[in-house]
Design a protein around this motif. Structure first.
Motif, PDB file in Angstrom:
ATOM      1  N   ALA A 166      41.765  37.029  31.052  1.00 15.71           N
ATOM      2  CA  ALA A 166      40.727  38.060  31.012  1.00 15.71           C
ATOM      3  C   ALA A 166      39.567  37.747  31.935  1.00 15.71           C
ATOM      4  N   ARG A 167      39.401  36.490  32.296  1.00 16.79           N
ATOM      5  CA  ARG A 167      38.296  36.115  33.192  1.00 16.79           C
ATOM      6  C   ARG A 167      38.481  36.726  34.588  1.00 16.79           C
ATOM      7  N   LYS A 168      39.710  37.170  34.918  1.00 15.53           N
ATOM      8  CA  LYS A 168      39.930  37.831  36.209  1.00 15.53           C
ATOM      9  C   LYS A 168      39.270  39.203  36.249  1.00 15.53           C
ATOM     10  N   GLY A 169      39.055  39.795  35.064  1.00 19.16           N
ATOM     11  CA  GLY A 169      38.320  41.053  34.984  1.00 19.16           C
ATOM     12  C   GLY A 169      39.132  42.291  35.298  1.00 19.16           C
ATOM     13  N   ASP A 170      40.486  42.213  35.426  1.00 18.85           N
ATOM     14  CA  ASP A 170      41.279  43.403  35.694  1.00 18.85           C
ATOM     15  C   ASP A 170      41.653  44.070  34.373  1.00 18.85           C
ATOM     16  N   GLU A 171      41.913  45.367  34.439  1.00 20.01           N
ATOM     17  CA  GLU A 171      42.115  46.155  33.226  1.00 20.01           C
ATOM     18  C   GLU A 171      43.369  45.742  32.464  1.00 20.01           C
ATOM     19  N   ALA A 172      44.416  45.316  33.168  1.00 20.38           N
ATOM     20  CA  ALA A 172      45.647  44.929  32.486  1.00 20.38           C
ATOM     21  C   ALA A 172      45.424  43.692  31.619  1.00 20.38           C
ATOM     22  N   SER A 173      44.778  42.659  32.191  1.00 24.30           N
ATOM     23  CA  SER A 173      44.534  41.429  31.445  1.00 24.30           C
ATOM     24  C   SER A 173      43.586  41.672  30.282  1.00 24.30           C
ATOM     25  N   LEU A 174      42.556  42.466  30.499  1.00 19.45           N
ATOM     26  CA  LEU A 174      41.589  42.737  29.428  1.00 19.45           C
ATOM     27  C   LEU A 174      42.226  43.537  28.292  1.00 19.45           C
ATOM     28  N   SER A 175      43.052  44.536  28.627  1.00 23.29           N
ATOM     29  CA  SER A 175      43.695  45.320  27.573  1.00 23.29           C
ATOM     30  C   SER A 175      44.691  44.476  26.795  1.00 23.29           C
ATOM     31  N   ASP A 176      45.417  43.585  27.503  1.00 16.88           N
ATOM     32  CA  ASP A 176      46.345  42.687  26.809  1.00 16.88           C
ATOM     33  C   ASP A 176      45.599  41.735  25.887  1.00 16.88           C
ATOM     34  N   ALA A 177      44.459  41.207  26.359  1.00 17.55           N
ATOM     35  CA  ALA A 177      43.674  40.289  25.552  1.00 17.55           C
ATOM     36  C   ALA A 177      43.143  40.976  24.296  1.00 17.55           C
ATOM     37  N   LEU A 178      42.655  42.221  24.434  1.00 22.73           N
ATOM     38  CA  LEU A 178      42.157  42.955  23.275  1.00 22.73           C
ATOM     39  C   LEU A 178      43.278  43.273  22.287  1.00 22.73           C
TER      40      LEU A 178
END
Length: 508
Positions: A109-121
């Motif tokens: 999620a530290r990369k700040g892209d929407e895919a990583s953030l949505s997966d983290a959430l």
């Protein structure tokens, strides 16, 4: 020295980074100094007093270095006892504990892209309140939600409202930033609705050439305090001058078209056709082209009705193919061209005219109005073929051939263009049928007379005499009989004449 694994304790935090401290065992109660200790301290003090200053200094640094070595050894042992860093590879992700998965999600999620953030959430939302790492997952979820809202805002500012709203709606309801996300969604949607309405008003004002109104709407667009609508406002400002130039061309073209002459309307159409199709003025261009094209079609229609086919052609061929009346113009053009073909009655002329008439779109009003013309040219082609076959049969010069020729010629009905010609041929072929036996007598007689002897000529006279009195060829036969009879007499009298000539020569 041994340390306890933090993840195994029920009330410990999950380890995301190496933050554990070395455990130093201590006694619960401090020991009181005894006499032996005091004696040892006194002996050490006396020993130090006996040393020279240089020796005492050396001993001091040895003690410092020794303490540093002991501290390093303790630190090394502490580091070797820390839990290993989780492997965040895709193949190992499923085998990690909840704390390990949170660690990997946070790193992604530290990369700040929407895919990583949505997966983290999504991962944080799957952890229950009974899980030891729930509190930390909630804190991380709040942080990831803020980052996701930042990405959503960037999407909206880039003009992708749908994507921005979708990202903002991913913020969990349990997150502390959820109310902010909902407020932002409402603000974006309202701002977007206002912006689209203002933007459309600006476009309408430009199409109506209301430049003051267009400028006013641009200012309203800027007041929305949105980077996206600011960019759209900047583009409108740049386009206003371009649109003004485009409308100026339309006005100039209108001045040409006002004369009503086909050449001037064609020039007007050509002038406005140069305007970029992307311009807002293009709608007015289309309207004007259709208006002027309709006037050209009306002129072609009037010229054709008056029999002025050349003027109809000149007007119709100036209508552009993109006009909504292009089919009507093409119909008048083809009909008028067919009418200008040579009226020589040949098959080629009829075929050309008919071919031109078949190119007319049957859905046009012109096709219905000129159906009689098309039928006329179609009939001419059919008649030519029927008469051509009839003439071929008649050329056989036989009774059966003449009858077949008459049957073909009778196919040309009274309403057909070549009816008169067909009837004339039928009358001639009927006459040929009626005179057929006598013509046969005369033909055989002529064949007999070819040898030009008394016997052949007498036979020819006898054969021609078979044409009875009252027959149409009686006079022809009698003329041949007289001619051949005279020839026979001359042949019979030739020896007497020759003898007379000979005697006359002897006398002289």
């Amino acid at each position: 020295m041994s340390t306890q694994d933090p993840s195994s304790a029920p009330d410990s935090k999950p380890v995301l980074e190496a933050e554990t401290d070395p455990v130093v065992p201590q006694n619960k109660t401090a020991q009181k100094p005894n006499s032996k200790a005091r004696a040892a301290f006194a002996s050490a003090q006396n020993f130090l007093l006996t040393l020279s200053p240089d020796r005492a200094k050396q001993l001091f640094w040895l003690v410092i270095l020794g303490a540093a070595g002991v501290t390093g050894a303790i630190a090394f042992q502490w580091l070797t006892n820390l839990p290993p860093t989780p492997n965040c590879g895709k193949l190992f992700r499923a085998t990690l504990s909840d704390s390990g998965q949170l660690y990997c999600a946070d790193r992604a999620a530290r990369k700040g892209d929407e895919a990583s953030l949505s997966d983290a959430l999504e991962l944080a939302g799957s952890i229950s309140e009974q899980n030891p790492v729930f509190e930390q997952s909630r804190q991380l979820s709040d942080r990831w939600s803020r980052s996701l809202l930042l990405v959503a805002r960037q999407k909206v500012e880039a003009g992708d409202l749908k994507k921005g709203v979708a990202l903002a709606q991913m913020v969990p309801k349990t997150s502390v930033v959820h109310p902010d996300a909902q407020a932002m969604i409402q603000d974006w949607q309202g701002n977007w609705k206002d912006g689209e309405a203002i933007f459309q008003k600006a476009r309408d004002a430009i199409q109506n050439q209301d430049w003051g109104k267009a400028t006013e709407e641009v200012r309203n667009l800027v007041q929305l305090n949105s980077d996206y609508w600011q960019n759209r406002a900047d583009k409108i400002v740049k386009e206003i001058s371009i649109e003004q130039e485009a409308f100026s061309k339309i006005n100039s073209a209108q001045e040409f078209a006002n004369s009503g002459a086909p050449e001037d309307m064609a020039q007007a159409i050509q002038l406005v056709s140069q305007i970029d199709p992307k311009r807002l003025a293009r709608k007015r261009v289309t309207e004007k082209i259709d208006e002027w094209s309709q006037k050209l079609v009306d002129r072609a229609k009037a010229a054709q009705a008056n029999g002025d086919y050349q003027s109809a052609i000149e007007a119709a061929q100036k209508v552009p193919p993109t006009s909504k009346v292009a089919k009507e113009a093409s119909a008048y053009l083809q009909i008028s061209r067919a009418e200008t073909l040579p009226k020589d009655g040949t098959l080629w002329s009829a075929l050309q005219a008919y071919a031109l008439s078949t190119q007319i779109d049957p859905s046009t009003t012109v096709s219905e109005q000129n159906r009689d013309r098309q039928q006329k040219w179609e009939g001419q082609v059919q008649n030519w073929g029927q008469l051509a076959v009839a003439k071929w049969f008649a050329g056989l010069d036989r009774m059966s051939g003449y009858h077949a020729a008459i049957d073909q010629a009778n196919l040309v009905t009274p309403n057909q263009p070549r009816r008169v010609e067909a009837q004339t041929l039928i009358a001639f072929w009927n006459k040929q049928i009626n005179t057929f036996p006598d013509r046969q007598f005369i033909a055989r007689a002529k064949q007999m007379a070819v040898d030009d002897t008394i016997a052949s000529l007498q036979s020819a006279v006898e054969e021609a005499s078979k044409v009875l009195s009252g027959q149409p060829l009686r006079e022809t036969a009698q003329a041949l009989i007289v001619q051949w009879s005279d020839t026979v007499e001359k042949i019979q009298d030739r020896p007497i004449l020759d003898e007379a000539l000979a005697l006359a020569k002897k006398v002289t």
